[in-house]
Write a protein that holds these residues in place. Structure first.
Motif, short mmCIF file in Angstrom:
data_model
loop_
_atom_site.label_atom_id
_atom_site.label_comp_id
_atom_site.label_asym_id
_atom_site.label_seq_id
_atom_site.Cartn_x
_atom_site.Cartn_y
_atom_site.Cartn_z
N GLU A 273 0.85 -1.18 0.00
CA GLU A 273 0.00 0.00 0.00
C GLU A 273 0.88 1.23 0.00
OE1 GLU A 273 -1.74 1.28 3.76
OE2 GLU A 273 -1.22 -0.70 4.54
N PRO A 274 0.40 2.31 -0.61
CA PRO A 274 1.24 3.52 -0.63
C PRO A 274 1.34 4.13 0.76
CG PRO A 274 -0.89 3.95 -1.62
CD PRO A 274 -0.85 2.49 -1.35
N LEU A 275 2.42 4.85 0.99
CA LEU A 275 2.57 5.58 2.26
C LEU A 275 1.51 6.66 2.36
CD1 LEU A 275 6.31 6.46 2.76
CD2 LEU A 275 4.92 4.95 4.14
N ASN A 276 1.29 7.29 1.24
CA ASN A 276 0.34 8.39 1.24
C ASN A 276 -0.30 8.53 -0.12
OD1 ASN A 276 -1.07 10.43 2.39
ND2 ASN A 276 0.73 11.45 3.20
N LEU A 277 -1.49 9.06 -0.08
CA LEU A 277 -2.25 9.25 -1.29
C LEU A 277 -2.51 10.75 -1.40
CD1 LEU A 277 -4.39 8.16 -3.37
CD2 LEU A 277 -5.87 7.82 -1.45
N HIS A 278 -2.14 11.35 -2.49
CA HIS A 278 -2.27 12.81 -2.60
C HIS A 278 -3.36 13.13 -3.61
CE1 HIS A 278 1.64 12.86 -0.58
NE2 HIS A 278 1.96 11.91 -1.42
N MET A 279 -4.44 13.70 -3.09
CA MET A 279 -5.56 14.00 -3.98
C MET A 279 -5.74 15.50 -4.07
SD MET A 279 -8.37 11.33 -2.70
CE MET A 279 -8.36 11.64 -0.96
N PHE A 432 -14.58 -2.84 5.64
CA PHE A 432 -14.02 -1.49 5.52
C PHE A 432 -12.63 -1.62 4.91
CE2 PHE A 432 -17.08 -0.98 8.96
CZ PHE A 432 -17.66 0.24 8.63
N VAL A 433 -12.40 -0.92 3.81
CA VAL A 433 -11.07 -0.94 3.20
C VAL A 433 -10.54 0.49 3.20
CG1 VAL A 433 -9.74 -1.52 1.16
CG2 VAL A 433 -11.78 -2.81 1.71
N ALA A 434 -9.32 0.65 3.67
CA ALA A 434 -8.74 1.99 3.73
C ALA A 434 -8.59 2.53 2.32
CB ALA A 434 -7.39 1.93 4.42
N GLU A 435 -8.78 3.84 2.18
CA GLU A 435 -8.71 4.48 0.87
C GLU A 435 -7.37 4.19 0.19
OE1 GLU A 435 -11.19 6.16 -0.58
OE2 GLU A 435 -9.99 6.58 -2.35
N LYS A 436 -6.31 4.16 1.00
CA LYS A 436 -4.97 3.91 0.46
C LYS A 436 -4.89 2.55 -0.23
CE LYS A 436 -2.12 6.06 3.95
NZ LYS A 436 -1.25 5.67 5.06
N LYS A 437 -5.56 1.55 0.38
CA LYS A 437 -5.42 0.18 -0.11
C LYS A 437 -6.25 -0.08 -1.36
CE LYS A 437 -4.08 -2.07 4.12
NZ LYS A 437 -4.48 -2.96 5.20
N LYS A 438 -7.21 0.80 -1.59
CA LYS A 438 -8.14 0.56 -2.68
C LYS A 438 -7.47 0.63 -4.05
CE LYS A 438 -12.38 2.09 -0.49
NZ LYS A 438 -13.26 3.24 -0.33
N HIS A 439 -6.36 1.33 -4.13
CA HIS A 439 -5.81 1.64 -5.45
C HIS A 439 -4.73 0.67 -5.92
CE1 HIS A 439 -8.01 5.45 -5.44
NE2 HIS A 439 -7.78 5.42 -4.14
N VAL A 440 -4.26 -0.15 -5.00
CA VAL A 440 -3.22 -1.09 -5.39
C VAL A 440 -3.87 -2.42 -5.78
CG1 VAL A 440 -1.17 -2.33 -4.62
CG2 VAL A 440 -1.58 0.00 -3.86
#
Lengths: 445, 680
Positions: A273-279, A432-440
């Motif tokens: 998972e990414p460390l951080n997600l920048h939106m 519940f899935v963390a927003e960070k984990k959704k993209h990988v």
């Protein structure tokens, strides 16, 4: 009787000559300084207002190219020199201080896909759609003559990106495969392949110099070690990544600019998972570059704006846009940490301040002290609603404003839907899935 | 209650009780002797502890360091001798540096001694640290997050360092407060202004003067914020502004109208004068700048310098605030307290204190129509009010001839004195002296708030009745306006000796004044920030109890299902819109009632189930029946749960019947809830 009355000698309080500065005796007794909190708050409020008043980040533009800018490269030792490659195969060298073009080379047929300067700054490489890698002198031998490359490599496939090693005379290109080239040889010393897709962007690591990262059109980010024969790792995101940037201070951290409007900061050691997600962008992000401090990065997007993100924050601290600026294809952070350069589709390179309201030039010590004071005060009162409103507010073009609103609605409805699904299904069926984990999507080794 | 009236029989005793202002030398002595109270920084210790400290804490390290130094300077035998000393932990680095710089060893101060007897930073007396502290130290013991703990600890350290630094700057202050000491055979009250002015230097002696202005009195006097300028306003219209130290007159004019009060504004170029009808603003040349018709028949004026607010108290009980920087009225309230001729400001929080004929003192801010506080201070009318400059104590005097000191943190009287004729004027000095105008006499008391004073510190007889008193800021001077003019009296120890030039500078140049004005305007505090507790702004915004409850209730609140119901279409006009809607609503309400009933039943069932379970468990474990709780106890529990449910249901019904405004509906709703609970 012993009496003493207050009697001040004016000589101790008045300056001797008019050329002296005024004497300012201080007494820090809190009783002499009433309304501390209220006055500090007022100061912070005023400072945040002034900050917005002085926020004029646009410094100037470099025009001369006849087609959209596709890539840029900065000079390793000269702050005022940059190179830019355009979509018509033209390379230009610029003097930033004078804001003039110092040199024009018709380098390639079609796009100039990549530019990279050698660490010694004697020459630079370019690659283009014509399947050729060319090496050029940094300072031309005879400026009056038509320039010829010092070295030419004719390849079999299109090279989409090029990156030079930070110390050795080695560079890497990407396209259908990743090639590692030695300056002295005509054939690549090493070739990496993993899958059949084309690789669009490649970058050498600043610190662990044998490491490479590349983004491919199969939505993956790949890591290579130049010394090994196989690629190291691959992480697949939901959409394709356009560009990659290594953190210059932390060897294992990199950020990718993604098609899904977001940027992802990864720790190389844990790609799950990414460390951080920048939106914040409202369209595909096309390029990203780190500040030399490694604390922030700048991103250029298809939504015609540039944003600056602190690495630990999910939201941008700054957005730059200009009326005539089109899709931003490349961004660079200057190596003195003061300026940002952006190249966009409408043939211009723009120079921006990295800190929108910063005063340029040398500051006097008292001026600096005053700036430091108000900066601290702003930090202190940032959570007060009035101050926060002013500090956070940015004017954005209508397109971005409405798109942002729309995205908020979309996000909200998705959230609502998920919630409804959760409520109406068996407990635990919709986790519940963390927003960070959704993209990988997957991590491959 | 203590009496201040001179009683000859007790005179001798009083002499013994006299308190003298603290001499700086004696102060220092107490600091140095009070070892226990001294904060120890770094390795600081005294006496025999020193050696112990060093042998235990860092001997090894020293030796290593010493060796390193030796290598650098192999031949300097004298130096190595010094460096062998055990207590040079803090010195080695410094010595090394200087040697390298100059190339040869410097003769150390501690050459003939083994250790530095005063290692580390100089200690700071604990009282002095207290003075610069804001609030208590944070307790950082039980935090879960280590990262945040570290951050907070770092912040706390920074704060405490800042406090220490501020406390250390006190040694740089170069002025000492004034004082007056008398011998054992002298009586302090018999000392006249003549005696004092004869005893002091010529510049100080010039600060004692009398202005004999018998025509237009009685005079009200006001000093500017930096204490440099004096404004006098005679009741019969004479207004004069002057630099009182050089005795240079800035302007003098007659308003040709009764003048009730006059105040300097934020700088010495503007002054506000309240006249019989309107209030006017003049410049220091006597030119009329503004006529403030929003402030009419004002009796007393106050100026809040940090807010740029001019406050006027009116003869008809109207109190108004006017922002002089924008020239607009900020607020104005009819106090309905009659004639407002007693007013003062609290310099620490900009609250206005008014004294009334009923014996009450009221506190006002421009944000609230009602008084913030109403205190009954005296049996009769209040004649004078003043607040000391830390905002902690308030002094009031009334027609009951009492002088009372109030603690504004508790709104309680701390001291009560009886003064001969009762004080008509009161004013605090920067260092806590209190001046009282009693008829034509001015008496000054030394620190009447923290101690009980037995006798006045100084007294002075004016030619006529005293009309105003004010201590000059940053000077040992008391200005007294009276029927016969103005007197400037010398009061040793009244003024703050060390001014802060960024707050108020008596030696300000014109350019500095202009800069300061801009700074002041930039830092103008908005009037809506005037509160009793000025530190509230810097505190964490914690939710109130009511807010918490509301939040909890929201969570507790059950959302009833949306009820979709379309009544059947009926013939013969029975499906008119009104009828249709009525039927629909009726059905909906019925359903909602059902819903509530079900929820109640559910809860009760659950309670019974739990009870049964508990019972079973108890019997299984072999406990006697009802061992844990008697049947009465169970009943109580059920009742409690019903009670809680009752509350919730009430909320429900309130919402359900919210659309019906009628009283009957409400009653119905309440009845319904009761019925529900009764049923169960």
């Amino acid at each position: 009787m012993k009496v003493k009355l207050l009697c001040r000698n004016p000589d101790e309080y008045i300056r001797e000559t008019k050329k002296d500065i005024h004497k300012v005796p201080r007494n820090y007794d809190p009783a002499l300084h009433p309304f501390e909190a209220a006055r500090e708050y007022t100061k912070a409020l005023n400072a945040s207002k002034l900050d917005r008043v002085f926020a004029k980040p646009f410094l100037g533009s470099l025009n001369g190219h006849r087609d959209g800018i596709h890539c840029m490269s900065s000079h390793p030792s000269s702050l005022s020199t940059i190179l830019s490659g355009a979509c018509d195969g033209e390379i230009r060298q610029w003097d930033l201080a004078k804001r003039t073009c110092t040199r024009t080379i018709n380098a390639h047929e079609g796009f100039v896909r990549g530019l990279t300067v050698t660490p010694s700054a004697e020459s630079f490489y370019s690659c283009g759609d014509d399947k050729i890698i060319k090496q050029w002198r940094m300072t031309p031998e005879n400026p009056s003559e038509k320039e010829e490359p010092t070295h030419t490599i004719i390849g079999k496939t299109i090279y989409e990106g090029i990156s030079h090693h930070w110390r050795d005379n080695v560079f890497a290109t990407c396209g259908q495969q990743v090639d590692i080239w030695n300056v002295d040889r005509a054939e690549p010393v090493r070739t990496f392949t993993w899958g059949v897709d084309s690789i669009s962007h490649i970058k050498y690591n600043h610190i662990e110099t044998h490491l490479l990262a590349a983004t491919a059109s199969d939505r993956s980010i790949m890591l290579y070690d130049m010394r090994g024969s196989n690629p190291l790792r691959k992480v697949i995101l939901k959409l394709r990544s356009n560009a990659i940037a290594w953190n210059p201070m932390e060897a294992f951290i990199f950020t990718v600019a993604n098609e899904d409007y977001n940027l992802y900061t990864f720790d190389m050691r844990n790609l799950k998972e990414p460390l951080n997600l920048h939106m914040d962008h409202v369209s595909a992000v096309l390029d990203v570059d780190y500040s030399p401090t490694g604390k922030e990065f700048v991103s250029g997007s298809y939504d015609k704006s540039i944003r600056i993100f602190p690495i630990e924050k999910g939201r941008s601290r700054e957005v730059y846009h200009a009326k005539r600026m089109q899709r931003v294809s490349c961004v660079k952070w200057s190596r003195d940490n003061k300026y940002i350069l952006s190249g966009s589709d409408e043939t211009n390179i723009r120079i921006w301040k990295a800190n929108a309201s910063e005063k340029l030039g040398v500051l006097k010590p008292r001026e600096r002290a005053a700036f430091n004071e108000v900066t601290k005060l702003k930090e202190k009162f940032v959570h007060h609603p009035k101050v926060r409103r002013i500090i956070k507010h940015r004017h954005v073009p209508g397109m971005i404003y409405s798109a942002k609103k729309e995205h908020a609605i979309i996000k909200e409805s998705r959230k609502r839907k998920e919630h409804n699904r959760r409520v109406h299904s068996k407990p635990g069926a919709v986790p519940f899935v963390a927003e960070k984990k959704k993209h990988v999507v997957a991590e491959l080794e | 209650m203590t009496s201040l009236e001179p009683k000859p029989a007790k005179k001798k005793q009083r002499k013994r009780d006299l308190k003298f202002p603290e001499d700086q030398s004696t102060k220092k002595e107490t600091f140095t002797l009070d070892v226990d109270k001294i904060i120890r920084t770094k390795n600081f210790s005294r006496g025999p502890d020193i050696k112990k400290n060093y042998t235990f804490s860092g001997e090894k390290g020293h030796r290593k360091k010493d060796k390193g130094v030796k290598n650098v300077l192999p031949n300097k035998s004298s130096q190595t001798q010094i460096l062998k000393g055990k207590g040079l932990k803090n010195q080695t680095g410094r010595l090394q540096g200087t040697q390298q710089k100059h190339g040869k060893p410097i003769k150390s101060r501690f050459q003939d001694r083994k250790t530095d007897p005063y290692p580390g930073d100089a200690p700071i007396p604990i009282q002095r640290l207290q003075k610069y502290k804001r609030g208590e130290d944070k307790y950082l013991g039980d935090m879960k997050n280590q990262f945040e703990t570290k951050k907070l600890k770092f912040r706390e350290k920074k704060i405490s360092d800042a406090v220490k630094q501020a406390a250390r700057t006190e040694t740089l202050l170069n002025e000492q407060p004034g004082f007056l000491e008398v011998g054992a055979d002298e009586d302090i009250t018999t000392i006249t202004q003549h005696d004092i002015s004869n005893a002091v230097d010529i510049t100080s002696a010039q600060k004692y003067f009398e202005l004999k202005l018998k025509q237009f009195g009685p005079y009200r006097a006001n000093y500017s914020r930096n204490g440099r300028y004096l404004l006098m306003a005679g009741n019969l219209g004479h207004v004069a502004a002057m630099d009182w130290q050089t005795k240079k007159l800035m302007c003098e004019f007659n308003a040709m109208e009764a003048v009730t009060d006059a105040k300097w504004l934020h700088i010495e170029t503007m002054l506000a004068v309240s006249q019989k009808q309107w209030t006017y603003i003049y410049d220091n040349q006597g030119l009329e700048l503004h006529c403030l018709k929003v402030m009419d028949s004002v009796l007393k004026l106050e100026f809040l310098p940090y807010h740029f607010l001019l406050v006027g108290a009116n003869a008809r009980g109207y109190l108004s605030w006017l922002d002089v920087s924008i020239g607009q009225k900020v607020a104005g309230f009819q106090t309905s307290m009659g004639r407002l001729d007693v007013m003062c400001q609290n310099p620490a929080n900009a609250i206005i204190h008014l004294g009334h004929t009923g014996g009450t003192v009221t506190l006002w801010s421009p944000n609230i129509k009602e008084p913030l506080v109403k205190m009954l201070c005296h049996g009769g009318a209040v004649r004078a009010v003043d607040v000391d400059h830390t905002g902690t104590y308030m002094a009031t005097s009334g027609v009951d001839r009492k002088l009372k000191i109030w603690d504004l943190r508790m709104y309680k009287s701390v001291h009560e004195y009886r003064i001969g004729g009762g004080a008509g004027q009161l004013s605090f000095s920067q260092r806590g002296l209190l001046a009282a105008g009693i008829g034509s006499v001015v008496e000054v008391y030394q620190d009447p708030c923290r101690n009980v004073v037995e006798s006045p510190y100084l007294r002075h007889q004016c030619p006529r009745t005293v009309a105003s008193t004010q201590f000059c800021p940053y000077e040992d001077v008391l200005g007294v306006g009276h029927g016969g003019g103005f007197s400037s009296l010398l009061i040793p120890g009244a003024g703050e000796p060390n001014f802060d030039a960024l707050e108020a500078n008596p030696f300000q140049s014109k350019k500095q004044r202009r800069n300061a004005e801009v700074q002041m305007l930039l830092q103008k505090i908005q009037p809506d920030m005037i509160t009793v507790d000025t530190s509230a702004l810097g505190k964490v915004d914690v939710k109130t109890y009511a807010e918490k409850i509301e939040e909890r209730n929201k969570l507790l609140f059950l959302k009833p299902e949306t009820i979709e119901f379309e009544p059947r279409h009926k013939k013969k006009g029975r499906s008119k819109t009104g009828h249709h809607e009525n039927r629909k609503q009726g059905y909906k309400e019925e359903m909602k009632r059902e819903f509530i009933k079900d929820r109640v039943q559910e809860k009760l069932d659950e309670a019974t189930r739990k009870r049964e379970e508990k019972k079973n468990r108890d019997t299984e474990q072999g406990k006697p029946k009802g061992g844990a709780l008697s049947s009465k106890g169970w009943q109580g529990l059920v009742e409690m749960s019903i009670g809680m449910w009752h509350l919730e249901a009430m909320e429900h019904v309130k919402r359900l019947y919210g659309m019906f405004r009628g009283y009957v509906a409400c009653l119905k709703a309440v009845w319904h809830v009761h019925r529900l609970c009764g049923m169960s």
